[in-house]
Design an enzyme around this catalytic site. Structure first.
Site, PDB file in Angstrom:
ATOM      1  N   GLY A 152      36.608  46.963  72.923  1.00 40.35           N
ATOM      2  CA  GLY A 152      35.831  46.965  74.155  1.00 40.35           C
ATOM      3  C   GLY A 152      36.641  47.510  75.314  1.00 40.35           C
ATOM      4  O   GLY A 152      36.128  48.220  76.170  1.00 40.35           O
ATOM      5  N   ALA A 153      37.934  47.176  75.317  1.00 41.21           N
ATOM      6  CA  ALA A 153      38.858  47.664  76.343  1.00 41.21           C
ATOM      7  C   ALA A 153      40.269  47.340  75.875  1.00 41.21           C
ATOM      8  O   ALA A 153      40.472  46.559  74.942  1.00 41.21           O
ATOM      9  CB  ALA A 153      38.582  47.007  77.696  1.00 41.21           C
ATOM     10  N   MET A 154      41.261  47.954  76.532  1.00 43.28           N
ATOM     11  CA  MET A 154      42.666  47.719  76.174  1.00 43.28           C
ATOM     12  C   MET A 154      43.519  47.700  77.425  1.00 43.28           C
ATOM     13  O   MET A 154      43.442  48.602  78.260  1.00 43.28           O
ATOM     14  CB  MET A 154      43.149  48.816  75.213  1.00 43.28           C
ATOM     15  CG  MET A 154      44.615  48.684  74.824  1.00 43.28           C
ATOM     16  SD  MET A 154      44.939  47.094  73.991  1.00 43.28           S
ATOM     17  CE  MET A 154      46.681  46.882  74.367  1.00 43.28           C
ATOM     18  N   GLU A 195      41.079  42.324  81.480  1.00 43.00           N
ATOM     19  CA  GLU A 195      42.148  43.317  81.332  1.00 43.00           C
ATOM     20  C   GLU A 195      43.147  43.244  82.485  1.00 43.00           C
ATOM     21  O   GLU A 195      44.360  43.386  82.266  1.00 43.00           O
ATOM     22  CB  GLU A 195      41.550  44.727  81.231  1.00 43.00           C
ATOM     23  CG  GLU A 195      40.529  44.910  80.114  1.00 43.00           C
ATOM     24  CD  GLU A 195      41.016  44.416  78.773  1.00 43.00           C
ATOM     25  OE1 GLU A 195      42.218  44.557  78.472  1.00 43.00           O
ATOM     26  OE2 GLU A 195      40.206  43.859  78.010  1.00 43.00           O
ATOM     27  N   HIS A 209      45.784  40.543  82.187  1.00 44.30           N
ATOM     28  CA  HIS A 209      46.923  40.871  81.325  1.00 44.30           C
ATOM     29  C   HIS A 209      48.071  41.513  82.100  1.00 44.30           C
ATOM     30  O   HIS A 209      49.237  41.367  81.718  1.00 44.30           O
ATOM     31  CB  HIS A 209      46.491  41.860  80.240  1.00 44.30           C
ATOM     32  CG  HIS A 209      45.851  41.227  79.055  1.00 44.30           C
ATOM     33  ND1 HIS A 209      46.545  40.452  78.164  1.00 44.30           N
ATOM     34  CD2 HIS A 209      44.578  41.278  78.596  1.00 44.30           C
ATOM     35  CE1 HIS A 209      45.724  40.054  77.206  1.00 44.30           C
ATOM     36  NE2 HIS A 209      44.538  40.543  77.445  1.00 44.30           N
TER      37      HIS A 209
END
Length: 925
Positions: free
Chosen positions: A316-318, A353, A356
């Site tokens: 989905g995202a990083m 995200e 993080h």
């Protein structure tokens, strides 16, 4: 500089190489030793965004030098981890140089060989490396810029009739080695100096700012092999893990803003930016960054926050530092076509995200040489960040539905795993991939939410601000500072390690007739209890918030042993525990208390807190599946819903009834069940019809918008004529005027699916054309799911075949399409047959970057409830066992366990359930 021998061209494709200095068994040892320690990489990459004339394939070339220090004297050197498709790699030059302050000396290489099992390229030196000495490793390499969504790969899209290519990356969890030689383990951190060569006019991005910000406003053009290219050099990154590296070359443009000293940019296709689809993300990012800086009591550690929407992206995202990559549907928001759910997804994923960024950076600053996987921290605080940015949504409560109830289903299996696993037990890349599941994300979030509740949020936040970074080094439960300023029966260490280091969760049982309170490990299949073990004998220190009928304030009590006593024996109407589901456990009661609670729901349900109304339904259904409650009691917990208007209890009931549909929609129970559900939902359907002035506008409240969708979906799927006529009419109006889709974005998924189910080939072909035509990812996603709703087996077979044709269905979406078809009772057998037939091809040719094999196995086996299906699953496991299942290994075991439990459940409950639904139908008649 002494080059290595030319590598044989006969070696197989897709091998992964590695470097380290160690004497080890290269066939069985998968972890790198700390013999060579990387300090900095200088990497230059040149991706070609047009195919080679000779092969028709896209390639990239590169060179690097890596500064390392030797920690031990060894003769044998291995370098991790370059993965190259050898079809393109004619040779690899490797040089090793001993460096001093003023001199450099080449070290000759005797030989080198590949060890594919452990992903090493082993380099034999002719003399020993010296402990404490600095060395520089140099390599030239090339590889395919494939469309496999892993490492350095390509993504394609069409804009204004022109086919365009993006070179982008996904290094997590173990794909940096696929791009360039590196020490591809999270703890082996280094500074990255990145240079990208690319066509003039294109833009290059990486984790850090480019030097062009400071040197010139113009491109720096150089010539390489007679070709003019733009050279973009980037500032050195912070010291970071290899999996956080990000690289992009594209024709994109962006929106930008400043939040304090931080540059914020949203990157996307030019048309998407021009049409304002990045505005919401841009407006959201600044406030969320501010919130996390306040929450962590520290500054955002990077100079920029780039976020980019990619047409093809596996996750989905990083959370790549400074350059977060997203699926388009998760970053871009178009008010004209995106739903309320899409908007919430964008807000929560951005928050996740960005959370993080601080966690990962300060972990390394305070704990050099260590790595911490967050244990769900980003998932938990993403709700807090989204709540700060969108305070009217009350999104913090939705963690109960979206994470806690979700992970309960997995953590109640004997094949679950602890939140924190022994590092030595996780060695293979597929094992690493398996760790990124509901346990890591959702259970981690749930346990942190419980900690915050029993400490109180102010104490929890204070603990973070005082010694959060020491906590990251030593895991959550080691934070002694949390013991200060709050009264606890044990230390935080003693309380939390039981939730972190043992799998599963307890069920707390309260007997209001005796006052006894006890705990047991909750398993859906109690017969599997003899195959699971725990370092704490499956005992937890459990915070129990509870209340009696008529009380407004919930008290906190600690259940310390397997059996405890408390004053739950009372003359009150009922006792309710785990208020607002702040604890990570289920609650059972004596039957008399259950009956009093359900009677309260039937008479005046608002007396029971909203979240607990959802909890009672979810606990009742799952306790019944575990044979701890009568199935009829669980079904009876839904009867009050005809008077319920809130989203959370309705969604909890529908989630649990979904299991009944999976088990029973191919039996004679199906129609009585449909009749009952139709009776429950029609008052909700009429409620929203009146609220929205006959569906002409959306409700104001966030969760009302969700429940409006539930009302429409269930009214249509249970055969409500008014609903079916409504959705069919709306879809027909769109077909008659394709340029003007007047269906509200919130309702489109439901309307599209209903129209596909009621229609035929004409409706399906129209939806397929619109799916291929749209450039808005959220709209494409709605249509993609709806296409699986058709009742035509021929169309479903055709749709399944498209998942192996990337020009028809993007690789990132193949798993979703197959699982969606399996979710259609007409498509279950087709999807399972398709997976069996094509498994070897998908597993070997598509690889982990394209298919989510665990999701695929889970999705196509969810309905399995017969001995024949169990036998097919066992045969599937046996036939493919030699090649292995990679990241789906655990999913296969869970599917076998789940299918066995489903068979038992169906045998024991089908007749009782049929009788119950039949009685309810008879009552209404």
């Amino acid at each position: 500089m002494v080059p290595t021998d030319v590598l044989p061209e006969t070696w197989p494709m897709e091998l992964v190489y590695a470097i380290a200095v160690h004497t080890l068994n290269f066939h069985t040892f998968y972890r790198l030793p700390a013999s060579l320690v990387p300090e900095r990489y200088h990497v230059t990459l040149w991706p070609r965004l047009t195919p080679e004339l000779s092969s028709g394939l896209y390639i990239f070339t590169g060179e690097e030098s890596c500064d390392v220090s030797s920690a031990h004297d060894q003769v044998l050197a291995t370098w991790t981890n370059l993965k190259i498709t050898l079809f393109f790699t004619k040779y690899i030059n490797i040089n090793i140089v001993k460096t001093n302050n003023r001199t450099a000396r080449a070290i000759s290489i005797q030989s080198s060989w590949l060890q594919p099992n452990t992903q090493y390229l082993v380099v034999q030196l002719d003399w020993e490396l010296t402990k404490g000495q600095k060395y520089q490793l140099y390599a030239e390499f090339s590889g395919e810029l494939a469309d496999d969504l892993a490492g350095f790969y390509r993504s394609e899209y069409e804009e204004d009739g022109v086919q365009k290519v993006v070179a982008t990356s996904q290094m997590h969890p173990t794909h940096a080695r696929k791009t360039f030689p590196c020490f591809d383990e999270p703890a082996m951190k280094a500074v990255f100096h990145i240079t990208l060569l690319h066509a003039p006019g294109s833009v290059a991005l990486s984790n850090a700012k480019s030097f062009i910000f400071f040197e010139s406003a113009n491109e720096i053009i150089i010539h390489v092999d007679g070709v003019a290219v733009t050279q973009t050099r980037f500032e050195p990154t912070k010291r970071m893990s290899s999996y956080l590296l990000a690289l992009v070359v594209s024709d994109y443009t962006h929106l930008s803003a400043k939040q304090g000293d931080t540059l914020i940019r949203i990157w996307a296709r030019r048309k998407a930016i021009e049409e304002g689809h990045g505005n919401y993300a841009l407006n959201l990012t600044g406030p969320i960054l501010d919130f996390f800086q306040q929450y962590y009591n520290t500054s955002y550690p990077l100079s920029k926050s780039d976020q980019i929407a990619l047409p093809d992206f596996y996750f989905g995202a990083m959370e790549n530092w400074g350059l977060v990559t997203y699926r388009e549907a998760n970053l871009l928001y178009d008010p004209g076509t995106s739903s309320n759910r899409n908007r919430e997804t964008t807000a929560t994923i951005i928050a996740h995200e960005l959370a993080h960024m601080v966690i990962d950076y300060w972990t390394d600053l305070i704990c050099p040489g260590q790595w911490f996987g967050n244990l769900g921290f980003a998932s938990y605080v993403s709700y807090l960040g989204a709540d700060y940015a969108e305070p009217t949504w009350n999104v913090k409560d939705l963690i109960v539905l979206d994470d806690i109830h979700r992970v309960f289903a997995v953590d109640a299996l004997a094949s679950s795993h602890p939140l924190s696993s022994d590092e030595a037990s996780i060695t293979l890349p597929e094992q690493i991939t398996e760790q990124f599941d509901a346990i890591s994300y959702s259970k981690g979030a749930a346990v942190l939410r419980m900690l915050s509740d029993f400490l109180s949020e102010p104490v929890f936040v204070q603990g973070l601000s005082v010694c959060f970074y020491r906590f990251l080094c030593t895991y959550l439960y080691m934070l002694k500072h949390f013991d200060k300023g709050v009264s606890l029966p044990r230390t935080v260490d003693d309380i939390m390690k039981r939730w972190v280091l043992q799998m599963g969760f307890p069920v707390v049982t309260i007997d209001t007739t005796t006052g006894a309170v006890s705990q047991e490990h909750f398993l859906l299949d109690a017969d599997s209890s003899d195959v699971v073990t725990s370092p704490f004998n499956y005992e937890w220190l459990i915070p129990v918030r509870w209340m009696r009928s008529g009380e407004m304030q919930a008290d906190l009590w600690w259940l310390m042993e397997r059996t405890g006593m408390e004053s739950y024996k009372c003359g009150c109407d009922w006792v309710l525990a785990n208020i607002n589901v702040t604890g990570y456990y289920r609650v059972n009661y004596d039957l008399a208390n259950w009956e009093r609670l359900l009677a309260q729901l039937d008479t005046q349900h608002q007396v029971i807190p909203l979240i607990n109304r959802a909890q009672l339904v979810d606990d009742a259904f799952n306790l019944a599946r575990a044979k701890l409650l009568p199935t009829t009691l669980a079904l009876g917990s839904t009867s009050y819903l005809s008077a319920e208007r809130e989203y959370m209890p309705w969604q909890s009931a529908l989630d649990n009834m979904h299991y009944y549909y999976l088990m029973l929609d191919r039996t004679d129970v199906y129609q009585p069940m449909q009749d009952y559900m139709k009776r429950l939902v029609m008052p909700l359907f009429l409620y929203f019809k009146n609220m929205t002035s006959n569906w002409t506008h959306a409700p104001d409240r966030h969760t009302d918008q969700y429940n409006q969708v539930n009302a429409l979906r269930m009214a249509c799927s249970t055969g409500g004529a008014e609903c079916q006529n409504l959705t069919t009419t709306w879809f027909k109006q769109w077909m008659d005027n394709p340029q003007h889709n007047l269906i509200h974005p919130n309702l489109r998924s439901t309307v599209y699916c209903s129209a596909m189910a009621a229609g035929g080939a004409a409706e399906w072909e129209f939806a397929w054309f619109q799916f291929k035509k749209t450039s808005v990812a959220t709209e494409a996603s709605k249509l993609m799911s709806a296409l699986a709703c058709t009742n035509s087996q021929e169309l479903l077979k055709r749709y399944l075949s498209y998942t192996l044709q990337p020009e028809m269905i993007r690789k990132q979406d193949a798993t979703s399409v197959i699982v969606s078809v399996a979710g259609n009772r007409e498509g279950q057998e087709l999807a399972w047959a398709f997976v069996r037939e094509h498994w070897k091809y998908m597993f070997t040719q598509y690889g982990v970057g394209s298919f989510s094999f665990a999701s695929l196995i889970n999705g196509v086996t969810m309905r399995f409830s017969t001995s024949a299906e169990l036998q097919q699953l066992r045969e599937f496991e046996r036939e493919n066992g030699a090649a292995g299942f990679g990241s789906a290994t655990l999913a296969v075991q869970q599917a076998l366990e789940r299918t066995t439990a489903n068979i038992k459940w169906l045998q024991q409950n089908k007749q009782e359930v049929l009788d119950w639904f039949s009685r309810q139908t008879a009552i209404t008649e």
